[in-house]
Design an enzyme around this catalytic site. Structure first.
Site, PDB file in Angstrom:
ATOM      1  N   ASN A  14     -10.501   0.291   1.439  1.00 27.10           N
ATOM      2  CA  ASN A  14      -8.881  -0.049   0.738  1.00 27.10           C
ATOM      3  C   ASN A  14      -8.987  -0.243  -0.192  1.00 27.10           C
ATOM      4  O   ASN A  14      -9.165  -1.372  -1.097  1.00 27.10           O
ATOM      5  CB  ASN A  14      -8.410  -0.597   2.293  1.00 27.10           C
ATOM      6  CG  ASN A  14      -6.603  -0.650   1.707  1.00 27.10           C
ATOM      7  OD1 ASN A  14      -6.011  -0.407   1.051  1.00 27.10           O
ATOM      8  ND2 ASN A  14      -6.644  -0.495   3.092  1.00 27.10           N
ATOM      9  N   HIS A  20      -3.060   6.526   3.508  1.00 30.33           N
ATOM     10  CA  HIS A  20      -3.266   5.830   2.816  1.00 30.33           C
ATOM     11  C   HIS A  20      -5.160   5.710   3.770  1.00 30.33           C
ATOM     12  O   HIS A  20      -4.586   5.545   4.590  1.00 30.33           O
ATOM     13  CB  HIS A  20      -2.542   4.581   3.055  1.00 30.33           C
ATOM     14  CG  HIS A  20      -3.419   2.830   2.636  1.00 30.33           C
ATOM     15  ND1 HIS A  20      -3.607   3.182   1.544  1.00 30.33           N
ATOM     16  CD2 HIS A  20      -3.103   2.008   3.161  1.00 30.33           C
ATOM     17  CE1 HIS A  20      -4.011   1.527   1.531  1.00 30.33           C
ATOM     18  NE2 HIS A  20      -3.502   1.113   2.681  1.00 30.33           N
ATOM     19  N   CYS A  74       1.022  -1.036  -0.057  1.00 30.25           N
ATOM     20  CA  CYS A  74      -0.122  -0.513   0.112  1.00 30.25           C
ATOM     21  C   CYS A  74       1.263   1.186   0.138  1.00 30.25           C
ATOM     22  O   CYS A  74       0.265   2.444  -0.371  1.00 30.25           O
ATOM     23  CB  CYS A  74      -0.887   0.148   1.023  1.00 30.25           C
ATOM     24  SG  CYS A  74      -2.169  -1.170   0.908  1.00 30.25           S
TER      25      CYS A  74
HETATM   26  O1  UT7 Z   1      -3.473  -1.708   3.989  1.00 27.18           O
HETATM   27  C1  UT7 Z   1      -3.494  -2.282   5.389  1.00 27.18           C
HETATM   28  C2  UT7 Z   1      -4.890  -3.330   5.226  1.00 27.18           C
HETATM   29  N1  UT7 Z   1      -5.116  -4.134   6.770  1.00 27.18           N
HETATM   30  C3  UT7 Z   1      -5.566  -2.663   7.279  1.00 27.18           C
HETATM   31  O2  UT7 Z   1      -5.481  -2.152   7.686  1.00 27.18           O
HETATM   32  C4  UT7 Z   1      -6.406  -3.666   8.544  1.00 27.18           C
HETATM   33  C5  UT7 Z   1      -6.286  -3.122  10.306  1.00 27.18           C
HETATM   34  N2  UT7 Z   1      -7.359  -3.685  10.494  1.00 27.18           N
HETATM   35  C6  UT7 Z   1      -7.786  -3.150  11.179  1.00 27.18           C
HETATM   36  O3  UT7 Z   1      -8.603  -2.186  10.742  1.00 27.18           O
HETATM   37  C7  UT7 Z   1      -8.776  -3.627  12.429  1.00 27.18           C
HETATM   38  O4  UT7 Z   1      -7.836  -4.711  13.293  1.00 27.18           O
HETATM   39  C8  UT7 Z   1     -10.141  -4.603  11.815  1.00 27.18           C
HETATM   40  C9  UT7 Z   1     -10.779  -4.032  11.470  1.00 27.18           C
HETATM   41  C10 UT7 Z   1      -9.653  -6.116  10.724  1.00 27.18           C
HETATM   42  C11 UT7 Z   1     -10.673  -5.246  12.823  1.00 27.18           C
HETATM   43  O5  UT7 Z   1     -11.320  -4.504  14.183  1.00 27.18           O
HETATM   44  P1  UT7 Z   1     -10.855  -5.080  15.438  1.00 27.18           P
HETATM   45  O6  UT7 Z   1     -11.905  -3.815  16.286  1.00 27.18           O
HETATM   46  O7  UT7 Z   1      -9.666  -5.092  15.687  1.00 27.18           O
HETATM   47  O8  UT7 Z   1     -12.235  -6.188  15.695  1.00 27.18           O
HETATM   48  P2  UT7 Z   1     -11.604  -8.257  16.119  1.00 27.18           P
HETATM   49  O9  UT7 Z   1     -10.678  -8.183  14.839  1.00 27.18           O
HETATM   50  O10 UT7 Z   1     -11.108  -6.926  17.515  1.00 27.18           O
HETATM   51  O11 UT7 Z   1     -13.306  -8.520  16.059  1.00 27.18           O
HETATM   52  C12 UT7 Z   1     -13.797  -8.436  16.657  1.00 27.18           C
HETATM   53  C13 UT7 Z   1     -14.837  -9.422  16.667  1.00 27.18           C
HETATM   54  C14 UT7 Z   1     -14.655 -10.551  16.749  1.00 27.18           C
HETATM   55  O12 UT7 Z   1     -15.200 -11.193  17.376  1.00 27.18           O
HETATM   56  P3  UT7 Z   1     -15.486 -12.277  19.142  1.00 27.18           P
HETATM   57  O13 UT7 Z   1     -14.188 -12.417  18.647  1.00 27.18           O
HETATM   58  O14 UT7 Z   1     -15.207 -10.903  19.356  1.00 27.18           O
HETATM   59  O15 UT7 Z   1     -16.637 -12.265  18.893  1.00 27.18           O
HETATM   60  C15 UT7 Z   1     -14.493 -10.797  15.065  1.00 27.18           C
HETATM   61  O16 UT7 Z   1     -14.578 -12.497  14.458  1.00 27.18           O
HETATM   62  O17 UT7 Z   1     -16.181  -8.991  15.140  1.00 27.18           O
HETATM   63  C16 UT7 Z   1     -15.607  -9.846  14.606  1.00 27.18           C
HETATM   64  N3  UT7 Z   1     -15.780  -9.888  12.911  1.00 27.18           N
HETATM   65  C17 UT7 Z   1     -16.566  -9.383  12.442  1.00 27.18           C
HETATM   66  N4  UT7 Z   1     -17.757  -9.535  12.723  1.00 27.18           N
HETATM   67  C18 UT7 Z   1     -18.341  -8.581  11.518  1.00 27.18           C
HETATM   68  C19 UT7 Z   1     -14.120  -9.581  12.083  1.00 27.18           C
HETATM   69  N5  UT7 Z   1     -15.158  -9.236  11.193  1.00 27.18           N
HETATM   70  C20 UT7 Z   1     -15.546  -9.055  10.603  1.00 27.18           C
HETATM   71  C21 UT7 Z   1     -16.648  -8.278  10.399  1.00 27.18           C
HETATM   72  N6  UT7 Z   1     -18.067  -8.785  10.510  1.00 27.18           N
HETATM   73  N7  UT7 Z   1     -16.705  -8.501   8.802  1.00 27.18           N
END
Ligand code: UT7
Length: 317
Positions: free
Chosen positions: A272, A242, A108
């Site tokens: 993204n 970004h 990216c």
């Molecule tokens: O260019 C670089 C590319 N990537 C990035 O920059 C991504 C960087 N990371 C992020 O933006 C965030 O970490 C995410 C948006 C990917 C995730 O947010 P988070 O606040 O870190 O959530 P999490 O991974 O802690 O997930 C929380 C909960 C989980 O459920 P449990 O275990 O708490 O029951 C996940 O299973 O949210 C769940 N979850 C979803 N729920 C609904 C994960 N993805 C989804 C989804 N819809 N799409």
């Protein structure tokens, strides 16, 4: 170096969070609050090469140059269906170019890295007019049976034409080798000699770790540039970051400083789009007449690697 033309191109098909919730265990509320994304554009009938050519042609038209006046083509692309030839070779003739070119893959952070290369090529006298084209289809390397990565990305292309000038002031590039935080592994052909064949796998992401590193490294890059140039956040008109997650942008702003208005976003519309996100946003802001002569702009991006990059412009038309 200065930018004299920009162009961008998005797929026709817009996909909302509700559209995703029809086949994934997700919902608009989760995606909006965790990422700021409402819609993204996904390739359907067009392919990435069409988007790349469209963005590049628009940028050349906006520059007022003829295609034969472009001396070099720099393409940023993480992956497309061709491993070889490079995307620069594939699109060169369709854009109407006759110059040489090359592809870079700095995830990216590709656009800011390409700017550094373009600046060096101009300073060395190797090229006067350079086209940077960032064309990305990250939705093609996500696992669409899982909700963790597929909801975050969108496809798109952005391009800029650069020529000699004094607008580009400073650049900082960072690389911290850590393959496991974010990677996409393509399968390769087997040979009779290989004992441990590894099949390819869709994008793997440790979201929280990536989030934390993105915020801290980007903030560090930006603060380095501010310190080096004896500037404060108040001196900067635009922090063009970004577009990976609205909360990452907010996290960087909390450390660096500045108002919400100084940090424009397109993440809500396009998701993204990897290295294309900054040139797409720049194109939209220039066409909306938001950028003025002398505006100070900091661009900053991070991505798989881990890589991050930031640069400073004193805008010059
Ligand atoms: O260019 C670089 C590319 N990537 C990035 O920059 C991504 C960087 N990371 C992020 O933006 C965030 O970490 C995410 C948006 C990917 C995730 O947010 P988070 O606040 O870190 O959530 P999490 O991974 O802690 O997930 C929380 C909960 C989980 O459920 P449990 O275990 O708490 O029951 C996940 O299973 O949210 C769940 N979850 C979803 N729920 C609904 C994960 N993805 C989804 C989804 N819809 N799409």
């Amino acid at each position: 170096m200065k930018i004299i033309g920009t162009g961008s191109s998005l797929p026709k098909n817009t996909v909302s969070n509700d559209d995703l919730a029809k086949f994934l265990d997700t919902n608009d509320e989760w995606i909006t609050t965790r990422t700021g994304i409402k819609t993204r554009h996904l390739l359907t009938t067009e392919d990435l090469y069409d988007l790349a050519v469209d963005a590049a042609v628009k940028a050349i038209q906006a520059s007022g140059l003829r295609p034969d006046q472009i001396d070099f083509l720099l393409v940023s692309n993480v992956a497309n269906r061709h491993v070889t030839p490079g995307l620069s070779c594939i699109v060169q003739k369709r854009i109407g170019l006759t110059c040489a070119g090359l592809d870079i893959n700095v995830a990216c952070a590709g656009f800011v890295n390409a700017l550094m290369l373009a600046d060096s090529m101009m300073k060395s006298g190797h090229a006067k007019n350079i086209l940077i084209l960032c064309a990305e289809e990250p939705t093609k390397y996500c696992n669409w049976h899982e909700r963790d990565c597929s909801v975050l990305f969108g496809d798109g292309a952005g391009a800029v034409v650069l020529t000699e000038g004094n607008a580009f002031k400073d650049v900082k590039l960072t690389m911290i080798s850590d393959r496991d935080v974010l990677y996409y592994e393509r399968g390769m052909e087997t040979t009779p000699f290989e004992s441990h064949y590894i099949k390819g796998q869709p994008l793997v992401m440790k979201g929280k770790e990536l989030f934390r590193t993105a915020v801290s490294e980007s903030a560090k890059d930006i603060k380095t540039i501010l310190d080096r140039e004896h500037l404060t956040p108040d001196d900067i008109n635009w922090f063009m970051l970004h577009q990976a997650n609205k909360r990452i942008i907010e996290g960087i702003r909390t450390i660096v400083g500045g108002t919400e208005e100084q940090y424009p976003t397109i993440i809500q519309k396009y998701g993204n789009t990897s290295s294309a996100s900054i040139p797409i946003m720049l194109d939209e802001m220039l066409r909306a007449d938001q950028i003025r002569q002398g505006d100070k702009i900091i661009m900053s991006a991070f991505g798989a690697g881990f890589v991050s990059a930031a640069c400073l412009w004193d805008w010059e038309f």
